[in-house]
Design an enzyme around this catalytic site. Structure first.
Site, PDB file in Angstrom:
ATOM      1  N   SER A   1      30.711  46.533  38.340  1.00 40.32           N
ATOM      2  CA  SER A   1      31.370  47.707  37.782  1.00 40.32           C
ATOM      3  C   SER A   1      30.407  48.403  36.820  1.00 40.32           C
ATOM      4  CB  SER A   1      32.689  47.304  37.123  1.00 40.32           C
ATOM      5  OG  SER A   1      33.458  48.430  36.799  1.00 40.32           O
TER       6      SER A   1
ATOM      7  N   ARG B   1      45.142  51.780  29.654  1.00 41.93           N
ATOM      8  CA  ARG B   1      44.919  50.639  30.558  1.00 41.93           C
ATOM      9  C   ARG B   1      45.668  50.829  31.872  1.00 41.93           C
ATOM     10  NH1 ARG B   1      41.046  47.109  31.763  1.00 41.93           N
ATOM     11  NH2 ARG B   1      41.827  45.041  32.307  1.00 41.93           N
TER      12      ARG B   1
ATOM     13  N   ASP C   1      37.240  50.360  47.827  1.00 44.86           N
ATOM     14  CA  ASP C   1      36.976  50.730  46.439  1.00 44.86           C
ATOM     15  C   ASP C   1      36.716  52.236  46.351  1.00 44.86           C
ATOM     16  OD1 ASP C   1      36.164  51.008  43.820  1.00 44.86           O
ATOM     17  OD2 ASP C   1      34.529  49.554  43.935  1.00 44.86           O
TER      18      ASP C   1
ATOM     19  N   HIS D   1      38.763  48.348  43.748  1.00 40.82           N
ATOM     20  CA  HIS D   1      37.652  47.988  42.877  1.00 40.82           C
ATOM     21  C   HIS D   1      37.747  46.542  42.387  1.00 40.82           C
ATOM     22  CE1 HIS D   1      34.329  48.640  40.207  1.00 40.82           C
ATOM     23  NE2 HIS D   1      35.051  48.391  39.119  1.00 40.82           N
ATOM     24  N   ASP D   2      38.948  46.032  42.262  1.00 39.95           N
ATOM     25  CA  ASP D   2      39.137  44.657  41.797  1.00 39.95           C
ATOM     26  C   ASP D   2      38.586  43.612  42.767  1.00 39.95           C
ATOM     27  OD1 ASP D   2      40.212  45.097  39.330  1.00 39.95           O
ATOM     28  OD2 ASP D   2      42.297  44.769  39.924  1.00 39.95           O
TER      29      ASP D   2
END
Length: 415
Positions: free
Chosen positions: A155, A226, A329, A362-363
């Site tokens: 990231s 968040r 992603d 993305h995780d």
């Protein structure tokens, strides 16, 4: 320096070091830069691997039981990748992870003590990814590490890793950039801007001066920031699979819609419940000002800044590089990774681009270690010529031989 034995089976160093005067890219100077780090394994002189953490990660990359004070999602955030017998094998490598300036896990940042004995708050100097890299170099100098076997980052940590190849091209042999890019695109820049405004418009933010027992934290604003981040990290497919349109109960929590009583008529959906839960956990562990500082550093990063192109920025690096990207992603896309790979190729740096078929968004680099580990392990051992045995062939069938960094999206994989 504190050293503790942990269940990962190797000695762990956990310490905060004063590296002295530090000049930020902004030109501002602080006289006593504190840098927190953890290191795993035993240093033999040529086996050091620096791991660069993500946006809200910490130096506590693996293992349990240290006295670093790091907990929650920042604790052992890549323990499926770093450890004995794992892809970054702490039986073979001396693995160092450094908390970056501006964060809130021991390295100097807005929440740490300033010259007047009070928290810096927004008087802390602006922070860039380049500042992160230089602070890491100072820390490594302090603990006696010169040249690195590899720098690995995921990231925004991948941007940090790329910056190592620009600022210190002679200090590393191998570079691994996971789910990252040369710069953020406008969509992500916009979402980050909204997240920051969620914090700065929270009345409790108070211009960044909210420290002290008698002052409430801007929990609502930080929680909203968040939640925006979590939506960036997930893909449509993963969200549909995980939540669908399922209800978590009509009206949800009593405080979910305190100013909107009509909402009690409608379902409080599982996706809302998940986001509220993540917001609460995050607000308990992270500092709102740090979130502002670190997202600005990520947004500001541009590999080509000061150079004519990405390739020119990377031209002094003479090692080898591996890029890993994930098809689901949209935060850091496979196309963005391929652009960086092409920049390496154009200056004759041996490079492999490994594209993983994944719908986790993305995780994926955190939640699919079985797909990240084999190519990473092979590359650390043998560079771009490394080969990894996989459980399945790229088409989902049984593998009939070893394949380069398989499984990959073959149309984008090259070296």
């Amino acid at each position: 320096m504190s050293r503790t034995r942990t269940p990962i089976g190797r000695q762990v160093e956990s310490d905060t070091v004063n590296v002295g005067e530090f000049r930020f890219e902004s030109g501002e100077v602080i006289t006593d830069m504190q840098v927190a780090y953890e290191a795993y394994g035993e240093f033999t002189g040529e086996n050091a691997v620096l791991v660069c953490h993500g946006l809200t990660g910490s130096q506590h990359v693996a293992g349990r039981g240290t006295d670093s004070g790091v907990s929650g999602q920042a604790s052992a955030w890549w323990s499926d990748i770093v450890g004995p017998g794992k892809a970054i094998d702490t039986n073979e490598y001396y693995v160092v992870c450094v908390n970056v300036p501006g964060s809130c896990y021991g390295t100097s940042g807005p929440a740490s003590e300033g010259p007047d004995g009070e928290p810096w708050g927004t008087d802390f100097p602006p922070v860039t990814v380049g500042d992160w890299t230089r602070a890491q170099r100072l820390l490594l100098d302090h603990i006696g590490i010169g040249r690195l076997h590899a720098v690995v980052g995921g990231s925004v940590g991948g941007m940090n890793a790329l910056d190592w190849a620009v600022q210190y091209p002679d200090d590393l042999d191998r570079l691994v950039v996971v789910a990252s890019a040369a710069r953020l695109d406008p969509q992500c820049l916009g979402l980050d801007a909204i997240a920051r405004r969620a914090i700065t418009t929270d009345p409790n933010w108070n211009g960044g001066d909210y420290y002290g027992e008698d002052r409430p934290d801007p929990e609502q604003g930080l929680g909203l920031a968040r939640q925006i981040g979590h939506l960036m990290y997930l893909s449509k497919d993963s969200m549909d699979r995980k939540f669908g349109r399922r209800s978590a109960g009509r009206g949800g929590r009593g405080d979910a819609y305190p100013a909107d009583p009509a909402a009690m008529f409608f379902p409080y959906r599982e996706v809302e419940s998940y986001l509220d839960y993540q917001a609460e956990k995050f607000a308990d562990r992270f500092d709102a000002n740090s979130y502002l500082y670190l997202t600005r550093a990520m947004d500001d990063y541009d590999l080509a800044e000061g150079y004519e192109s990405d390739a020119a920025a990377l031209s002094a690096f003479e090692g080898e590089a591996l890029l890993l990207s994930f098809t689901g992603d949209w935060h850091f896309t496979t196309e963005q990774s391929e652009s960086v790979a092409e920049a390496f190729r154009s200056v004759d740096v041996p490079v492999a681009h490994h594209v993983v078929e994944s719908d986790h968004g993305h995780d994926a680099f955190l939640v699919e270690p079985e797909k990240v580990g084999p190519p990473l392990d092979a590359f650390l051992i043998a560079g771009v010529e490394g080969r990894a045995v996989t459980d399945t062939a790229p088409d989902g069938g049984e593998p009939d031989s070893e394949t380069d960094f398989a499984p990959v999206h073959s149309s984008l994989f090259s070296r």
